[in-house]
Design a protein around this motif. Structure first.
Motif, PDB file in Angstrom:
ATOM      1  N   MET A   7     -59.089  31.037  18.986  1.00  0.00           N
ATOM      2  CA  MET A   7     -58.494  29.923  19.719  1.00  0.00           C
ATOM      3  C   MET A   7     -57.044  30.256  20.019  1.00  0.00           C
ATOM      4  N   SER A   8     -56.629  30.087  21.244  1.00  0.00           N
ATOM      5  CA  SER A   8     -55.262  30.406  21.624  1.00  0.00           C
ATOM      6  C   SER A   8     -54.305  29.356  21.134  1.00  0.00           C
ATOM      7  N   ALA A   9     -53.003  29.713  21.120  1.00  0.00           N
ATOM      8  CA  ALA A   9     -51.990  28.760  20.681  1.00  0.00           C
ATOM      9  C   ALA A   9     -51.959  27.550  21.589  1.00  0.00           C
ATOM     10  N   VAL A  10     -52.229  27.767  22.914  1.00  0.00           N
ATOM     11  CA  VAL A  10     -52.207  26.650  23.854  1.00  0.00           C
ATOM     12  C   VAL A  10     -53.346  25.689  23.573  1.00  0.00           C
ATOM     13  N   SER A  11     -54.587  26.207  23.408  1.00  0.00           N
ATOM     14  CA  SER A  11     -55.733  25.340  23.187  1.00  0.00           C
ATOM     15  C   SER A  11     -55.635  24.597  21.864  1.00  0.00           C
ATOM     16  N   ASN A  12     -54.943  25.184  20.896  1.00  0.00           N
ATOM     17  CA  ASN A  12     -54.802  24.509  19.609  1.00  0.00           C
ATOM     18  C   ASN A  12     -53.803  23.360  19.680  1.00  0.00           C
ATOM     19  N   GLN A  13     -53.167  23.173  20.832  1.00  0.00           N
ATOM     20  CA  GLN A  13     -52.281  22.035  21.012  1.00  0.00           C
ATOM     21  C   GLN A  13     -53.044  20.814  21.537  1.00  0.00           C
ATOM     22  N   ALA A  14     -54.346  20.951  21.763  1.00  0.00           N
ATOM     23  CA  ALA A  14     -55.158  19.807  22.182  1.00  0.00           C
ATOM     24  C   ALA A  14     -55.097  18.737  21.103  1.00  0.00           C
ATOM     25  N   PRO A  15     -55.231  17.469  21.488  1.00  0.00           N
ATOM     26  CA  PRO A  15     -55.177  16.396  20.490  1.00  0.00           C
ATOM     27  C   PRO A  15     -56.137  16.640  19.333  1.00  0.00           C
ATOM     28  N   LEU A  16     -55.679  16.325  18.143  1.00  0.00           N
ATOM     29  CA  LEU A  16     -56.494  16.475  16.944  1.00  0.00           C
ATOM     30  C   LEU A  16     -57.474  15.305  16.880  1.00  0.00           C
ATOM     31  N   ARG A  17     -58.740  15.620  16.803  1.00  0.00           N
ATOM     32  CA  ARG A  17     -59.775  14.571  16.753  1.00  0.00           C
ATOM     33  C   ARG A  17     -59.930  14.101  15.301  1.00  0.00           C
ATOM     34  N   VAL A  18     -59.571  12.868  15.061  1.00  0.00           N
ATOM     35  CA  VAL A  18     -59.567  12.308  13.706  1.00  0.00           C
ATOM     36  C   VAL A  18     -60.580  11.170  13.625  1.00  0.00           C
ATOM     37  N   ALA A  19     -61.578  11.323  12.777  1.00  0.00           N
ATOM     38  CA  ALA A  19     -62.535  10.251  12.519  1.00  0.00           C
ATOM     39  C   ALA A  19     -61.989   9.381  11.393  1.00  0.00           C
ATOM     40  N   VAL A  20     -61.823   8.093  11.663  1.00  0.00           N
ATOM     41  CA  VAL A  20     -61.323   7.134  10.673  1.00  0.00           C
ATOM     42  C   VAL A  20     -62.530   6.383  10.122  1.00  0.00           C
ATOM     43  N   VAL A  21     -62.879   6.650   8.861  1.00  0.00           N
ATOM     44  CA  VAL A  21     -64.076   6.089   8.244  1.00  0.00           C
ATOM     45  C   VAL A  21     -63.698   4.849   7.434  1.00  0.00           C
ATOM     46  N   VAL A  22     -64.262   3.701   7.822  1.00  0.00           N
ATOM     47  CA  VAL A  22     -64.021   2.446   7.103  1.00  0.00           C
ATOM     48  C   VAL A  22     -65.138   2.294   6.084  1.00  0.00           C
ATOM     49  N   GLY A  23     -64.800   2.390   4.796  1.00  0.00           N
ATOM     50  CA  GLY A  23     -65.813   2.574   3.762  1.00  0.00           C
ATOM     51  C   GLY A  23     -66.466   1.337   3.200  1.00  0.00           C
ATOM     52  N   SER A  24     -65.854   0.175   3.330  1.00  0.00           N
ATOM     53  CA  SER A  24     -66.417  -1.038   2.734  1.00  0.00           C
ATOM     54  C   SER A  24     -67.329  -1.748   3.717  1.00  0.00           C
ATOM     55  N   VAL A  25     -68.434  -2.296   3.198  1.00  0.00           N
ATOM     56  CA  VAL A  25     -69.355  -3.076   4.033  1.00  0.00           C
ATOM     57  C   VAL A  25     -69.520  -4.492   3.496  1.00  0.00           C
ATOM     58  N   ARG A  26     -68.755  -4.870   2.503  1.00  0.00           N
ATOM     59  CA  ARG A  26     -68.889  -6.190   1.891  1.00  0.00           C
ATOM     60  C   ARG A  26     -68.540  -7.314   2.865  1.00  0.00           C
ATOM     61  N   GLU A  27     -69.248  -8.420   2.735  1.00  0.00           N
ATOM     62  CA  GLU A  27     -68.893  -9.613   3.495  1.00  0.00           C
ATOM     63  C   GLU A  27     -67.519 -10.101   3.026  1.00  0.00           C
ATOM     64  N   GLY A  28     -66.652 -10.436   3.968  1.00  0.00           N
ATOM     65  CA  GLY A  28     -65.313 -10.882   3.621  1.00  0.00           C
ATOM     66  C   GLY A  28     -64.361  -9.750   3.285  1.00  0.00           C
ATOM     67  N   ARG A  29     -64.747  -8.523   3.575  1.00  0.00           N
ATOM     68  CA  ARG A  29     -63.922  -7.353   3.256  1.00  0.00           C
ATOM     69  C   ARG A  29     -62.594  -7.377   4.022  1.00  0.00           C
ATOM     70  N   GLN A  30     -61.622  -6.660   3.470  1.00  0.00           N
ATOM     71  CA  GLN A  30     -60.343  -6.454   4.145  1.00  0.00           C
ATOM     72  C   GLN A  30     -60.292  -5.098   4.843  1.00  0.00           C
ATOM     73  N   GLY A  31     -61.334  -4.303   4.665  1.00  0.00           N
ATOM     74  CA  GLY A  31     -61.300  -2.923   5.129  1.00  0.00           C
ATOM     75  C   GLY A  31     -61.039  -2.750   6.606  1.00  0.00           C
ATOM     76  N   ARG A  32     -61.685  -3.558   7.443  1.00  0.00           N
ATOM     77  CA  ARG A  32     -61.488  -3.372   8.873  1.00  0.00           C
ATOM     78  C   ARG A  32     -60.085  -3.787   9.293  1.00  0.00           C
ATOM     79  N   ALA A  33     -59.554  -4.835   8.650  1.00  0.00           N
ATOM     80  CA  ALA A  33     -58.188  -5.254   8.964  1.00  0.00           C
ATOM     81  C   ALA A  33     -57.183  -4.179   8.551  1.00  0.00           C
ATOM     82  N   VAL A  34     -57.394  -3.564   7.397  1.00  0.00           N
ATOM     83  CA  VAL A  34     -56.524  -2.473   6.954  1.00  0.00           C
ATOM     84  C   VAL A  34     -56.628  -1.298   7.926  1.00  0.00           C
ATOM     85  N   ALA A  35     -57.853  -0.990   8.347  1.00  0.00           N
ATOM     86  CA  ALA A  35     -58.042   0.106   9.302  1.00  0.00           C
ATOM     87  C   ALA A  35     -57.339  -0.197  10.625  1.00  0.00           C
ATOM     88  N   ASP A  36     -57.417  -1.442  11.080  1.00  0.00           N
ATOM     89  CA  ASP A  36     -56.758  -1.806  12.341  1.00  0.00           C
ATOM     90  C   ASP A  36     -55.244  -1.660  12.223  1.00  0.00           C
TER      91      ASP A  36
END
Length: 201
Positions: free
Chosen positions: A1-30
């Motif tokens: 990979m060239s130095a130029v192509s490595n300047q492409a935006p870094l693809r970051v997956a943000v994983v929200v781990g809690s699934v509980r009803e009433g969780r704060q996880g999505r608000a924290v992620a936002d």
């Protein structure tokens, strides 16, 4: 990979781990997404486990997963594979992290390898740090690199407002930017390394 192509935006997956009803996880992620939004070098993709119909039986672990449930991963698994880095948003439940998050992690393997992982944790006086320390062991087993600094939101009763944003916004935003700086360095370095020589566990 060239130095130029490595300047492409870094693809970051943000994983929200809690699934509980009433969780704060999505608000924290936002809140975290808003904090990170000013960085043009990042392309953020939210993977909210509350939106993923996770199978409970892993392939080859003594049972047969429901085909419909396995099909639910057909959308999310390629997104993890395409990611250059990950941020895991997790609460602390009983000194550990949610079962839903462990199940999701275990359903994938190669998608995590040779990629960096950062953490945003919340809950109780410890701010979720015990959950993060256990997750570091899990991701080490999966050949991931966890960045040193994490974002720890204490509460949710005292440290977080009703909207899930931290009360001490300046300190927490500084922590998020510090963690993202480390994540970006490792993300670009490992992306270039994988392009030069595919990683084999």
């Amino acid at each position: 990979m060239s130095a130029v192509s490595n300047q492409a935006p870094l693809r970051v997956a943000v994983v929200v781990g809690s699934v509980r009803e009433g969780r704060q996880g999505r608000a924290v992620a936002d809140w975290f997404l808003t904090t990170a939004a000013g960085d043009d070098g990042l392309a953020l993709d939210v993977v909210d486990l509350a939106d993923v119909d996770l199978p409970l039986v892993l392939p080859g672990w003594g049972g047969t997963p429901d085909p419909a449930a396995v099909a639910a991963l057909e959308d999310v698994s390629p997104r993890l594979a395409a990611a250059d880095a990950f941020v895991v948003v997790t609460p602390e439940y009983n000194h550990s992290f949610p079962a839903s998050l462990k199940n999701f992690i275990d359903w994938h393997h190669a998608q995590w390898q040779a990629k960096p992982v950062g953490f945003v944790s919340y809950g109780g006086l410890g701010g979720g740090l015990r959950a993060v320390e256990q997750l570091r062991l899990v991701f080490a087993e999966l050949h991931s690199v966890t960045v040193r600094d994490s974002v720890s939101l204490h509460g949710p009763w005292s440290g977080l407002g009703e909207d899930g944003s931290p009360r001490d916004a300046a300190v927490c935003a500084g922590a998020a930017k510090g963690m993202l700086g480390q994540l970006a360095w490792w993300g670009r370095a490992l992306r270039a390394a994988r392009a030069d020589r595919p990683y084999t566990a």
